[in-house]
Design an enzyme around this catalytic site. Structure first.
Site, mmCIF file in Angstrom:
data_model
loop_
_atom_site.group_PDB
_atom_site.id
_atom_site.type_symbol
_atom_site.label_atom_id
_atom_site.label_comp_id
_atom_site.label_asym_id
_atom_site.label_seq_id
_atom_site.Cartn_x
_atom_site.Cartn_y
_atom_site.Cartn_z
ATOM 1 N N CYS A 113 -19.655 -1.038 6.685
ATOM 2 C CA CYS A 113 -19.858 0.282 6.073
ATOM 3 C C CYS A 113 -21.255 0.426 5.480
ATOM 4 C CB CYS A 113 -18.815 0.522 4.997
ATOM 5 S SG CYS A 113 -17.141 0.355 5.607
ATOM 6 N N HIS A 253 -20.816 5.510 -0.262
ATOM 7 C CA HIS A 253 -19.904 5.243 0.849
ATOM 8 C C HIS A 253 -18.528 5.801 0.485
ATOM 9 C CE1 HIS A 253 -17.739 3.617 4.056
ATOM 10 N NE2 HIS A 253 -17.150 2.660 3.368
ATOM 11 N N ASN A 283 -12.324 6.841 5.487
ATOM 12 C CA ASN A 283 -13.473 5.932 5.528
ATOM 13 C C ASN A 283 -13.943 5.799 6.981
ATOM 14 O OD1 ASN A 283 -15.177 3.721 5.586
ATOM 15 N ND2 ASN A 283 -13.832 2.374 4.407
HETATM 16 N N1 ACO Z 1 1.778 3.821 1.507
HETATM 17 C C1 ACO Z 1 2.671 3.454 0.586
HETATM 18 N N2 ACO Z 1 2.633 2.296 -0.080
HETATM 19 C C2 ACO Z 1 1.635 1.456 0.223
HETATM 20 C C3 ACO Z 1 0.647 1.757 1.174
HETATM 21 C C4 ACO Z 1 0.762 3.005 1.843
HETATM 22 N N3 ACO Z 1 -0.131 3.407 2.769
HETATM 23 N N4 ACO Z 1 -0.214 0.742 1.255
HETATM 24 C C5 ACO Z 1 0.175 -0.183 0.372
HETATM 25 N N5 ACO Z 1 1.306 0.250 -0.252
HETATM 26 C C6 ACO Z 1 2.087 -0.443 -1.270
HETATM 27 C C7 ACO Z 1 1.893 -1.934 -1.244
HETATM 28 O O1 ACO Z 1 2.761 -2.517 -0.311
HETATM 29 C C8 ACO Z 1 2.238 -2.310 -2.665
HETATM 30 O O2 ACO Z 1 3.631 -2.359 -2.788
HETATM 31 P P1 ACO Z 1 4.328 -3.528 -3.641
HETATM 32 O O3 ACO Z 1 3.791 -3.353 -5.035
HETATM 33 O O4 ACO Z 1 5.776 -3.244 -3.484
HETATM 34 O O5 ACO Z 1 3.878 -4.799 -2.998
HETATM 35 C C9 ACO Z 1 1.752 -1.106 -3.487
HETATM 36 O O6 ACO Z 1 1.620 -0.031 -2.550
HETATM 37 C C10 ACO Z 1 0.448 -1.342 -4.178
HETATM 38 O O7 ACO Z 1 -0.489 -1.854 -3.223
HETATM 39 P P2 ACO Z 1 -1.923 -2.266 -3.648
HETATM 40 O O8 ACO Z 1 -2.590 -2.972 -2.514
HETATM 41 O O9 ACO Z 1 -1.877 -2.931 -4.987
HETATM 42 O O10 ACO Z 1 -2.592 -0.826 -3.841
HETATM 43 P P3 ACO Z 1 -4.000 -0.522 -4.416
HETATM 44 O O11 ACO Z 1 -3.863 0.395 -5.553
HETATM 45 O O12 ACO Z 1 -4.853 -1.753 -4.566
HETATM 46 O O13 ACO Z 1 -4.649 0.335 -3.214
HETATM 47 C C11 ACO Z 1 -6.144 0.175 -1.365
HETATM 48 C C12 ACO Z 1 -4.812 -0.240 -1.939
HETATM 49 C C13 ACO Z 1 -6.171 1.678 -1.232
HETATM 50 C C14 ACO Z 1 -6.300 -0.471 0.005
HETATM 51 C C15 ACO Z 1 -7.287 -0.287 -2.300
HETATM 52 O O14 ACO Z 1 -7.102 -1.641 -2.631
HETATM 53 C C16 ACO Z 1 -8.644 -0.086 -1.710
HETATM 54 O O15 ACO Z 1 -9.100 1.033 -1.523
HETATM 55 N N6 ACO Z 1 -9.369 -1.191 -1.460
HETATM 56 C C17 ACO Z 1 -10.735 -1.106 -0.942
HETATM 57 C C18 ACO Z 1 -10.731 -0.876 0.514
HETATM 58 C C19 ACO Z 1 -12.095 -0.528 1.022
HETATM 59 O O16 ACO Z 1 -12.891 0.045 0.332
HETATM 60 N N7 ACO Z 1 -12.357 -0.873 2.257
HETATM 61 C C20 ACO Z 1 -13.594 -0.482 2.837
HETATM 62 C C21 ACO Z 1 -14.301 -1.592 3.339
HETATM 63 S S1 ACO Z 1 -15.734 -1.082 4.117
HETATM 64 C C22 ACO Z 1 -15.923 -1.676 5.731
HETATM 65 O O17 ACO Z 1 -16.859 -2.389 5.973
HETATM 66 C C23 ACO Z 1 -14.963 -1.247 6.819
#
Ligand code: ACO
Length: 334
Positions: A113, A253, A283
């Site tokens: 990214c 980003h 994203n």
């Molecule tokens: N729908 C419903 N529930 C979900 C989903 C979904 N799509 N995805 C995860 N959950 C659940 C999980 O299973 C978890 O359930 P549990 O508590 O029963 O285990 C709960 O929601 C909480 O999950 P978390 O992973 O703790 O959620 P979080 O608030 O951390 O959000 C997210 C997850 C959105 C992925 C966040 O961590 C994030 O944005 N991370 C950064 C990602 C990013 O920026 N990536 C870009 C990289 S750039 C590149 O080079 C491509």
């Protein structure tokens, strides 16, 4: 060294829109969860037969038209992508051919990214040194092609698109004032496509285990992103001899609204100076920043002399930022 700026911009996203409600039909997720955790409401997804080179070509063409520059006058094309058409040849070569950029050198650059920032920093050096006059930089991705559409923790986050910028020499005092790039390979496994390279070549086993899809430790990436976005923005401003109050527009980003909000809070800048389009596109990795820049310009949010900070983070891990004093007036020194 010559001053380098962006003299033309353009972007392109595929027509097909997939909303959170559409995703609810085949993944165990909810619109409310996706919006509250990420800010994303929909994303554009390329059809099966549309490779990333098509998105890059369309964006590149628009940027060249905007700059009123013929493809034959382009000296170098850099495509930043982690979803190239092929492992080789480079997507940039395919795009150069489609554009008819017959004299252009061409290569791909991989920094996730952060790819567009890395590519702009790289392309600028060729102009600053006097090696080239015109460089076309494109950030393009079709993340949809490497997602595991059964993995709700990743498939809801990404979208497809392309954004491009034409770089040329500009008046002294304008253009890129500073760059800040970084990497930390110890975090490489946090965000990767594990199979298909020389470490884990493609086999029926890698396909069965879904190792050709994007794998991410979301929580760890989130923590890293929140820390790095603010840090790198402050560093790049300092390098340019500016302070956060000088920022007219921040283009971060577009991964997650909570990451952007944390960076904005850290920088203490007004939210109306921050470009957000992740609600519409998700994203788009290397395409996120140039698409946001193009949209901001088309919306009339950018004026001559504005100080723009673009900042990103991504797989690698990588991070990067630049300060741009806006002008679209290139210096023609034939
Ligand atoms: N729908 C419903 N529930 C979900 C989903 C979904 N799509 N995805 C995860 N959950 C659940 C999980 O299973 C978890 O359930 P549990 O508590 O029963 O285990 C709960 O929601 C909480 O999950 P978390 O992973 O703790 O959620 P979080 O608030 O951390 O959000 C997210 C997850 C959105 C992925 C966040 O961590 C994030 O944005 N991370 C950064 C990602 C990013 O920026 N990536 C870009 C990289 S750039 C590149 O080079 C491509």
């Amino acid at each position: 060294m010559r001053n380098v700026g962006i003299v033309g911009i353009g972007s392109y996203v595929p027509e097909n829109v997939v909303t959170n409600l559409d995703l609810e039909q085949f993944v165990d997720t909810k619109d409310e969860w996706i919006v509250s955790r990420t800010g994303i409401k929909q994303r554009h997804i390329a059809p099966k037969d549309m490779p990333v080179s098509e998105l890059c070509y369309q964006a590149g063409l628009r940027a060249l038209e905007d700059a009123r520059i013929a493809p034959e006058d382009v000296d170098l094309i850099i495509v930043a992508t982690i979803t190239p058409d092929y492992a080789f040849p480079a997507t940039a070569c395919l795009v150069a051919d489609r554009l008819g950029a017959k004299k252009a050198a061409a290569f791909d650059l991989e920094a996730g990214c952060t790819g567009f920032i890395y590519a702009v920093a790289t392309g600028s050096q060729f102009i600053a040194s006097g090696t080239y006059k015109t460089v076309l930089v494109i950030g393009g991705e079709t993340l949809s092609k490497i997602l595991n559409w059964k993995d709700r923790s990743t498939c809801v986050l990404f979208g497809d698109g392309g954004g491009a910028a034409v770089l040329q020499q500009v008046e002294e005092g304008f253009g890129f004032l500073s760059f800040e790039l970084g990497s930390d390979g110890s975090g490489g496994s946090l965000l990767s496509q594990p199979a298909g390279g020389s470490k884990c070549p493609a086999s029926s086993e890698t396909v069965e285990k879904n190792l050709h899809t994007l794998q991410m430790e979301g929580k760890e990436v989130f923590k890293f992103a929140v820390r790095i976005m603010g840090d790198v923005s402050l560093k790049v401003l300092e390098k340019a001899g500016l302070i956060k109050e000088d920022i007219d527009l921040l283009i971060p980003h577009q991964a997650n609204i909570r990451i952007v909000d944390a960076a904005v809070k850290r920088l203490k800048i007004s939210p109306d100076k921050v470009v957000i389009n992740l609600d519409k596109y998700g994203n788009m990795s290397a395409a996120s920043i140039p698409v946001a820049l193009d949209e901001a310009f088309q919306a009339g949010l950018i004026s001559e002399g504005d100080i723009i900070v673009m900042v990103g983070f991504g797989t690698g891990l990588t991070w990067g930022a630049c300060v741009l004093k806006w002008t679209k007036v290139g210096i023609k020194n034939d």
